[in-house]
Design a protein around this motif. Structure first.
Motif, PDB file in Angstrom:
ATOM      1  N   GLY A  14      33.025   6.419  55.043  1.00  0.00           N
ATOM      2  CA  GLY A  14      33.765   5.989  53.870  1.00  0.00           C
ATOM      3  C   GLY A  14      35.233   6.369  53.849  1.00  0.00           C
ATOM      4  N   VAL A  15      35.799   6.689  55.014  1.00  0.00           N
ATOM      5  CA  VAL A  15      37.208   7.097  55.061  1.00  0.00           C
ATOM      6  C   VAL A  15      38.113   5.990  54.530  1.00  0.00           C
ATOM      7  N   PHE A  16      37.837   4.745  54.911  1.00  0.00           N
ATOM      8  CA  PHE A  16      38.737   3.662  54.524  1.00  0.00           C
ATOM      9  C   PHE A  16      38.462   3.154  53.111  1.00  0.00           C
ATOM     10  N   GLU A  17      37.356   3.562  52.516  1.00  0.00           N
ATOM     11  CA  GLU A  17      37.137   3.307  51.097  1.00  0.00           C
ATOM     12  C   GLU A  17      37.885   4.354  50.274  1.00  0.00           C
ATOM     13  N   LYS A  18      37.890   5.597  50.769  1.00  0.00           N
ATOM     14  CA  LYS A  18      38.589   6.687  50.094  1.00  0.00           C
ATOM     15  C   LYS A  18      40.100   6.578  50.277  1.00  0.00           C
ATOM     16  N   PHE A  19      40.530   6.153  51.483  1.00  0.00           N
ATOM     17  CA  PHE A  19      41.959   6.067  51.796  1.00  0.00           C
ATOM     18  C   PHE A  19      42.269   4.641  52.285  1.00  0.00           C
ATOM     19  N   PRO A  20      42.309   3.681  51.395  1.00  0.00           N
ATOM     20  CA  PRO A  20      42.399   2.268  51.795  1.00  0.00           C
ATOM     21  C   PRO A  20      43.698   1.893  52.497  1.00  0.00           C
ATOM     22  N   LYS A  21      44.766   2.670  52.307  1.00  0.00           N
ATOM     23  CA  LYS A  21      46.050   2.331  52.928  1.00  0.00           C
ATOM     24  C   LYS A  21      46.264   3.040  54.268  1.00  0.00           C
ATOM     25  N   LEU A  22      45.318   3.884  54.661  1.00  0.00           N
ATOM     26  CA  LEU A  22      45.461   4.662  55.902  1.00  0.00           C
ATOM     27  C   LEU A  22      45.190   3.783  57.115  1.00  0.00           C
ATOM     28  N   LYS A  23      46.084   3.839  58.093  1.00  0.00           N
ATOM     29  CA  LYS A  23      45.892   3.117  59.354  1.00  0.00           C
ATOM     30  C   LYS A  23      45.553   4.101  60.474  1.00  0.00           C
ATOM     31  N   PHE A  24      44.665   3.682  61.371  1.00  0.00           N
ATOM     32  CA  PHE A  24      44.329   4.427  62.580  1.00  0.00           C
ATOM     33  C   PHE A  24      44.694   3.560  63.776  1.00  0.00           C
ATOM     34  N   ALA A  25      45.496   4.091  64.681  1.00  0.00           N
ATOM     35  CA  ALA A  25      45.877   3.361  65.898  1.00  0.00           C
ATOM     36  C   ALA A  25      45.262   4.054  67.106  1.00  0.00           C
ATOM     37  N   PHE A  26      44.336   3.381  67.773  1.00  0.00           N
ATOM     38  CA  PHE A  26      43.706   3.910  68.987  1.00  0.00           C
ATOM     39  C   PHE A  26      44.470   3.373  70.195  1.00  0.00           C
ATOM     40  N   ILE A  27      45.121   4.284  70.901  1.00  0.00           N
ATOM     41  CA  ILE A  27      46.012   3.908  71.999  1.00  0.00           C
ATOM     42  C   ILE A  27      45.412   4.347  73.330  1.00  0.00           C
ATOM     43  N   GLU A  28      45.438   3.448  74.307  1.00  0.00           N
ATOM     44  CA  GLU A  28      44.934   3.679  75.667  1.00  0.00           C
ATOM     45  C   GLU A  28      43.413   3.709  75.748  1.00  0.00           C
ATOM     46  N   TYR A  29      42.759   3.045  74.807  1.00  0.00           N
ATOM     47  CA  TYR A  29      41.307   2.922  74.880  1.00  0.00           C
ATOM     48  C   TYR A  29      40.870   1.477  75.149  1.00  0.00           C
ATOM     49  N   GLY A  30      41.837   0.583  75.385  1.00  0.00           N
ATOM     50  CA  GLY A  30      41.513  -0.816  75.593  1.00  0.00           C
ATOM     51  C   GLY A  30      41.094  -1.475  74.289  1.00  0.00           C
ATOM     52  N   PHE A  31      40.650  -2.746  74.383  1.00  0.00           N
ATOM     53  CA  PHE A  31      40.214  -3.427  73.162  1.00  0.00           C
ATOM     54  C   PHE A  31      39.191  -4.521  73.412  1.00  0.00           C
ATOM     55  N   ALA A  32      38.791  -4.785  74.664  1.00  0.00           N
ATOM     56  CA  ALA A  32      37.852  -5.876  74.939  1.00  0.00           C
ATOM     57  C   ALA A  32      36.461  -5.598  74.370  1.00  0.00           C
ATOM     58  N   TRP A  33      36.171  -4.355  74.033  1.00  0.00           N
ATOM     59  CA  TRP A  33      34.881  -3.984  73.452  1.00  0.00           C
ATOM     60  C   TRP A  33      34.817  -4.278  71.953  1.00  0.00           C
ATOM     61  N   LEU A  34      35.921  -4.696  71.362  1.00  0.00           N
ATOM     62  CA  LEU A  34      36.003  -4.840  69.912  1.00  0.00           C
ATOM     63  C   LEU A  34      35.000  -5.850  69.337  1.00  0.00           C
ATOM     64  N   PRO A  35      34.842  -7.061  69.908  1.00  0.00           N
ATOM     65  CA  PRO A  35      33.878  -8.001  69.314  1.00  0.00           C
ATOM     66  C   PRO A  35      32.466  -7.440  69.264  1.00  0.00           C
ATOM     67  N   HIS A  36      32.043  -6.831  70.363  1.00  0.00           N
ATOM     68  CA  HIS A  36      30.696  -6.237  70.384  1.00  0.00           C
ATOM     69  C   HIS A  36      30.525  -5.227  69.257  1.00  0.00           C
ATOM     70  N   LEU A  37      31.506  -4.345  69.101  1.00  0.00           N
ATOM     71  CA  LEU A  37      31.397  -3.294  68.089  1.00  0.00           C
ATOM     72  C   LEU A  37      31.365  -3.894  66.680  1.00  0.00           C
ATOM     73  N   MET A  38      32.264  -4.823  66.390  1.00  0.00           N
ATOM     74  CA  MET A  38      32.327  -5.402  65.042  1.00  0.00           C
ATOM     75  C   MET A  38      31.043  -6.160  64.711  1.00  0.00           C
ATOM     76  N   TRP A  39      30.556  -6.938  65.652  1.00  0.00           N
ATOM     77  CA  TRP A  39      29.342  -7.708  65.400  1.00  0.00           C
ATOM     78  C   TRP A  39      28.135  -6.792  65.211  1.00  0.00           C
ATOM     79  N   ARG A  40      28.043  -5.755  66.026  1.00  0.00           N
ATOM     80  CA  ARG A  40      26.896  -4.852  65.938  1.00  0.00           C
ATOM     81  C   ARG A  40      26.895  -4.075  64.613  1.00  0.00           C
TER      82      ARG A  40
END
Length: 378
Positions: free
Chosen positions: A256-282
């Motif tokens: 619930g971090v983003f419900e508690k802090f709705p304006k907070l951004k997290f930037a994950f750098i150097e972890y790639g991003f091709a895994w994103l669809p799998h994670l979001m769908w799952r």
């Protein structure tokens, strides 16, 4: 007295200017820990084995001394680009003037965000010493780099094992012009846990995103092994770094971090991003069947991810058919989530002129500039 311009006002100014590129991952390096001597009380000089105490180990073999947290894995070639050594033969990333010419002038970079590249003590077992080192490293980076060229911006280091010390450090320098984010290192506490919430509260208040970058995962200091335990080789460790982000993002969402802090951004750098669809769908699929466990979530996990998570483009994935990468981004509407990162001067950096050739101009504008502008506190 210096006037602090709010992030909103700065963003409005930049939208009306001729700005082309924000590089979200540039690495400066200390040439030696001795560079921190002016920023530390002498009591810590001896603990860190620097300055006039640097040779104590040679004089007294019984003196255990201090060892900077070292990585377990070694690149069989070289982790730094051999074409980026300074004109005087210095280590790449140690000369602010040369880096500005070699990177910023070459690619017409408007701003480059500095993320300390020589390693940190964020996960060091001696928290008091880690806090003193972190404070000194932040001041060194600001004085030596940010003040040297208006294009340099920086993320400030904090102490992940002690959220209260982190808050004090953010209060000390978090409103300085040129500090655009907070670099939070991975330890063996998932990011969604309330241990970190005091950091998130002040980060949201100050308009500073949380940047996550590989560091402590490569040491034995409170770092999280990649899901099943430590890797045997550098190639295995380097290739499995995305697992860290794939574990942390569900923690942030479901706790619930983003419900508690709705304006907070997290930037994950150097972890790639091709895994994103799998994670979001799952996550969305499981939320539909198990949402009674997390009644505080008001929308599907994928919506929190799109709103609050940003991902660096480097090291970019390279499918057999290049168009598939663009299609993958479009599949999950991730156009506003990607941040351009050169990773200069590391060996696996991406070339701006080659990696986005098949991307439409509108998407390139978002990746090069607009997404970073909306993420970091300029």
């Amino acid at each position: 007295m210096e006037t602090i311009v709010t992030g909103k006002k700065r963003n409005e100014d930049f939208k009306n200017s001729d700005v082309s590129l924000i590089d979200c991952d540039v690495h400066p390096f200390l040439t030696s820990l001795d560079e921190l001597v002016p920023y530390l009380d002498e009591a810590y000089h001896k603990q860190l084995n620097i300055g006039r105490f640097r040779n104590d180990l040679l004089k007294d073999q019984n003196n255990g001394g201090f060892e900077f947290p070292k990585g377990r894995y070694s690149n069989p070639g070289h982790v730094l680009r051999i074409d980026a050594f300074t004109p005087s033969g210095g280590v790449p990333g140690t000369d602010p003037k040369f880096l500005a010419r070699d990177l910023f002038d070459r690619y017409n970079t408007t701003f480059g965000i500095l993320n300390i590249g020589h390693g940190t003590m964020g996960a060091h077992h001696n928290v008091t010493l880690a806090a003193e080192y972190t404070r000194a490293a932040n001041d060194w980076l600001y004085d030596s780099w940010v003040k040297s060229d208006p294009r340099y911006k920086m993320t400030m280091e904090v102490i992940p094992l002690d959220s209260q010390l982190s808050v004090k450090e953010i209060e000390r320098i978090g409103k300085k012009p040129g500090i655009v984010g907070i670099n939070l290192r991975v330890v063996n506490i998932p990011f969604g846990k309330r241990h970190f919430w005091p950091i998130y509260e002040i980060a949201e208040e100050y308009g500073l995103p949380i940047l996550v970058h590989p560091d402590a995962e490569n040491t034995s200091e409170y770092s999280a092994s990649q899901a099943i335990g430590p890797a045997s080789t550098y190639i295995e460790w380097h290739s499995t770094l995305p697992i860290i982000a794939m574990r942390q993002i569900p923690s942030l969402v479901f706790e619930g971090v983003f419900e508690k802090f709705p304006k907070l951004k997290f930037a994950f750098i150097e972890y790639g991003f091709a895994w994103l669809p799998h994670l979001m769908w799952r996550l969305d699929k499981n939320w539909k069947g198990l949402r009674q466990e997390v009644p505080w979530l008001k929308m599907p996990p994928s919506e929190y991810i799109r709103r609050n998570i940003r991902l660096g483009t480097q090291p970019i994935e390279e499918p057999y058919k290049p168009n598939h990468l663009l299609e993958m981004i479009q599949m999950v509407n991730a156009e506003e989530m990607l941040l351009f990162c050169s990773d200069y001067p590391h060996w696996d950096g991406d070339n701006l002129n080659r990696i986005f050739l098949r991307f439409p101009d509108e998407l390139k504008r978002k990746i090069y500039f607009e997404n970073a502008l909306q993420t970091f506190r300029f």
